[in-house]
Scaffold this active site. Sequence first.
Site, PDB file in Angstrom:
ATOM      1  N   ARG A 261       0.849  -1.199   0.000  1.00 60.00           N
ATOM      2  CA  ARG A 261       0.000   0.000   0.000  1.00 60.00           C
ATOM      3  C   ARG A 261       0.884   1.248   0.000  1.00 60.00           C
ATOM      4  NH1 ARG A 261      -4.864  -1.847   4.205  1.00 60.00           N
ATOM      5  NH2 ARG A 261      -5.204  -3.873   3.209  1.00 60.00           N
ATOM      6  N   ARG A 276       2.060   1.599  10.326  1.00 57.16           N
ATOM      7  CA  ARG A 276       1.555   1.986   9.013  1.00 57.16           C
ATOM      8  C   ARG A 276       2.727   1.959   8.032  1.00 57.16           C
ATOM      9  NH1 ARG A 276      -3.103   4.677   7.897  1.00 57.16           N
ATOM     10  NH2 ARG A 276      -3.253   5.418  10.046  1.00 57.16           N
ATOM     11  N   GLU A 348      -6.908   0.368  14.833  1.00 53.82           N
ATOM     12  CA  GLU A 348      -7.430  -0.713  13.981  1.00 53.82           C
ATOM     13  C   GLU A 348      -6.417  -1.831  13.774  1.00 53.82           C
ATOM     14  OE1 GLU A 348      -8.975  -1.531   9.423  1.00 53.82           O
ATOM     15  OE2 GLU A 348      -8.726   0.541  10.110  1.00 53.82           O
ATOM     16  N   SER A 351     -10.514  -6.043  10.167  1.00 51.20           N
ATOM     17  CA  SER A 351     -11.737  -5.499   9.582  1.00 51.20           C
ATOM     18  C   SER A 351     -12.455  -6.609   8.848  1.00 51.20           C
ATOM     19  CB  SER A 351     -11.376  -4.362   8.615  1.00 51.20           C
ATOM     20  OG  SER A 351     -12.541  -3.784   8.065  1.00 51.20           O
ATOM     21  N   ARG A 388       0.754  -5.224  12.452  1.00 48.93           N
ATOM     22  CA  ARG A 388       0.000  -4.596  13.540  1.00 48.93           C
ATOM     23  C   ARG A 388      -0.212  -5.554  14.709  1.00 48.93           C
ATOM     24  NH1 ARG A 388      -4.238  -0.125  11.014  1.00 48.93           N
ATOM     25  NH2 ARG A 388      -2.640   0.978   9.814  1.00 48.93           N
TER      26      ARG A 388
END
Length: 424
Positions: A261, A276, A348, A351, A388
């Site tokens: 990403r 991130r 987060e 998901s 994460r």
Amino acid sequence: MIDAKLLRQDPDRIRASQRARGESESLVDEAVVADETRRTAIADYERLRAEQKELGKLVSRAQGEEKAELLAQTRDLAAAVKAAEAAQTEASAAFDGLVAQIANLVDPAAPIGGEDDFTVLETHGEPRDFAAEGFEPRDHLEIGRGLGAIDMERGAKVSGSRFYYLTGQGAELELALINFAMAQAIGNGFRPMIPPALVKARAMEGTGFLGQAAQDVYYLPNDDMYLVGTAEVPLAAYHSDEILDVTTLPLRYAGYSPSYRREAGSHGKDTKGIFRVHWFDKVEMFVFCDPAEADAEHQRLLQWEKEFISALDIPFQVLDVASADLGLSAARKFDCYGWLPTQGRYREITSTSNCTEFQARRLNIRGRFAGGTAPVATLNGTLCAIARSIVMILENHQQADGSVRIPEVLRPYLGGRKFLTPDA
């Protein structure tokens, strides 16, 4: 892709969904007009083709001057058919282009609003009181360096910012998480998959990642290929252009893959450490099911995510994501946010999304149901975003001496050890 029949019969419902997302309602109006133009063009083309066929029959029976006259008409009609076919193709492309921009219908149960308008549904576990234990918690990067587990400096040297090396115990911890995640998924009836991380445009477009999320996608122009940001993409495209046997549904796949990403919109956010980053590994759950079962399947995916996080002894919350933060494909989304001690807040970590028939329409994935052939539903859920998860384990299970307690479920994959220990 939304249902074209719904666009014609109830455009107000689609407008309301766009409004809830904070997206363009005029796009719906344009699509309605484009649909009318397309249908008219198709009807004109089919009428002219029918005339052409009838004329061909007359020509085959005619003779002399009559045949010559009919042949002249045939040439004129052929030109008209060709023009009508081109008009139909152009009108269909215009309609498809507009409809592709319209997001999935928001589930009426989803909260209305933006990124901060989520609803907290559940809270699990209690954050540790480090003050009572007599020490100040260190962030995951400091802990990781002490363990010889994370090397950001050499990651930046070799690949640039937001890249990293997991070394020694860090690499072992990732492998333990992958193995535990896959074992849980297999135990829950998922078929393990290792999908390609490079895909064609069809797979990216079909899953909705070339719309709102396009700025975060890595593209290789010389090959016209894309690096995936999640295994959801190749898993969704696995059955593209297929008709599934509905007696085999639900089909559940668990894919392990790297995820890439660009994080183009996150400059200045979480620049320290591995929370991130531009690349991380992930275990993703993906389901094809009967649309009537999609809501129940969504709850199952959420439950499996909750069980995974609970097994790692990480305090967390479950969020019902608001309408404007759903992304193009999801009708409803639940996020799990883990407690990050050094930030004093939940962040987060997983998901799960119910994409209803939206992706299946775009990828032409159908089932042969009792009422005929129709799109299936697709759902996805992150079981473990490795980086994460490592962040959460290091910070939540750190000890005053710099060691880190290993969650019990991971110990079999780490030789039975109970702690990660600082490098000598």
